[in-house]
Enzyme design. Structure first.
Site, PDB file in Angstrom:
ATOM      1  N   GLY A  45       0.839  -1.191   0.000  1.00  0.00           N
ATOM      2  CA  GLY A  45       0.000   0.000   0.000  1.00  0.00           C
ATOM      3  C   GLY A  45       0.873   1.240   0.000  1.00  0.00           C
ATOM      4  N   GLN A  50       3.066   9.966   1.294  1.00  0.00           N
ATOM      5  CA  GLN A  50       4.359   9.266   1.202  1.00  0.00           C
ATOM      6  C   GLN A  50       5.111   9.596  -0.081  1.00  0.00           C
ATOM      7  OE1 GLN A  50       2.438   5.260   2.193  1.00  0.00           O
ATOM      8  NE2 GLN A  50       4.431   5.094   3.180  1.00  0.00           N
ATOM      9  N   CYS A  98       6.165  -0.212   6.929  1.00  0.00           N
ATOM     10  CA  CYS A  98       5.751   0.961   6.166  1.00  0.00           C
ATOM     11  C   CYS A  98       6.938   1.435   5.343  1.00  0.00           C
ATOM     12  CB  CYS A  98       5.300   2.057   7.129  1.00  0.00           C
ATOM     13  SG  CYS A  98       4.752   3.561   6.301  1.00  0.00           S
ATOM     14  N   LEU A  99       6.693   1.764   4.077  1.00  0.00           N
ATOM     15  CA  LEU A  99       7.805   2.196   3.220  1.00  0.00           C
ATOM     16  C   LEU A  99       8.443   3.500   3.718  1.00  0.00           C
ATOM     17  CD1 LEU A  99       6.336   1.326  -0.296  1.00  0.00           C
ATOM     18  CD2 LEU A  99       7.870  -0.037   1.138  1.00  0.00           C
ATOM     19  N   HIS A 140      -4.212   0.965   7.665  1.00  0.00           N
ATOM     20  CA  HIS A 140      -2.850   1.506   7.706  1.00  0.00           C
ATOM     21  C   HIS A 140      -2.721   2.694   6.737  1.00  0.00           C
ATOM     22  CE1 HIS A 140       1.708   1.047   7.851  1.00  0.00           C
ATOM     23  NE2 HIS A 140       1.505   1.819   6.797  1.00  0.00           N
ATOM     24  N   GLU A 141      -3.212   2.511   5.506  1.00  0.00           N
ATOM     25  CA  GLU A 141      -3.094   3.590   4.503  1.00  0.00           C
ATOM     26  C   GLU A 141      -3.983   4.779   4.855  1.00  0.00           C
ATOM     27  OE1 GLU A 141      -0.616   3.398   2.667  1.00  0.00           O
ATOM     28  OE2 GLU A 141      -0.305   1.278   3.129  1.00  0.00           O
ATOM     29  N   HIS A 144      -2.456   7.215   7.156  1.00  0.00           N
ATOM     30  CA  HIS A 144      -1.553   8.184   6.521  1.00  0.00           C
ATOM     31  C   HIS A 144      -2.313   9.448   6.099  1.00  0.00           C
ATOM     32  CE1 HIS A 144       2.304   6.137   6.287  1.00  0.00           C
ATOM     33  NE2 HIS A 144       1.746   5.046   5.780  1.00  0.00           N
TER      34      HIS A 144
END
Ligand code: NI
Length: 182
Positions: A45, A50, A98-99, A140-141, A144
């Site tokens: 995701g 991000q 997470c990236l 999670h997304e 953000h």
């Protein structure tokens, strides 16, 4: 086009995003680039903050977790202006990464089910009930887009344990095998 990923510590990850409408320039190109960037970094995701954009756009492809889906089918979505309509079910823990936080993996407890409303990349509205891994990745997304990251949801003790790693990411001392914004 691969976009550089914003690391933990940057303010764009902490600002609630703004909804967009169908006049947003080159939205389809942006979504394509977000998928490409996510795949290149082996993520499941990616949210617009991000890639340094404070707008309510996220992409998900939970294919690596395919065997965990309720119906065993794929879960690939671009979601614009997502809203949570209902959230509930038995909370469960799962190790998230997470990236924007390379090298950090922690158990996070989240509710099992979420009902969402969103627009797809063609600006068609959908309502969908998510569970299992799909609900997990979405939450999670979606965090953000609220200016939250997953380490906000772990205990203070765990967070203290990660202090050095977090400060290394904030000060650009971490080099994952994908492009981070400098
Ligand atoms: Ni993330």
């Amino acid at each position: 086009m691969i976009l550089p990923i914003v690391g933990y510590g940057r303010s764009v990850l902490r600002v609630p995003t703004k909804d967009i409408d169908n006049t947003y320039p080159e939205l389809e190109k942006l979504i394509e680039d977000m998928f490409e960037t996510m795949y290149r970094a082996s993520g499941v995701g990616l949210a617009a903050p991000q890639v340094n954009l404070p707008i309510s756009v996220l992409v998900i492809d939970a294919d690596p977790f395919k065997e965990n889906y309720p119906e065993g089918e794929g879960f690939k979505r671009a979601m614009i202006n997502p809203e949570v309509l209902e959230i509930g079910g038995e909370p469960w823990a799962f190790e998230e990464g997470c990236l924007s936080l390379p090298g950090i993996h922690e158990n996070v407890t989240r509710p099992a089910n979420v009902k969402v409303r969103y627009y797809d990349e063609k600006f068609v509205q959908h309502e969908e009930e998510l569970s299992g891994i799909c609900a997990r990745v979405f939450q999670h997304e979606y965090d953000h887009l609220q200016g939250k990251v997953f380490v906000d949801r772990i205990s203070n003790i765990r967070k203290a344990f990660l202090k050095k790693k977090l400060s290394d990411i904030s000060s650009n001392r971490v080099r994952p095998d994908y492009k981070m914004m400098r």
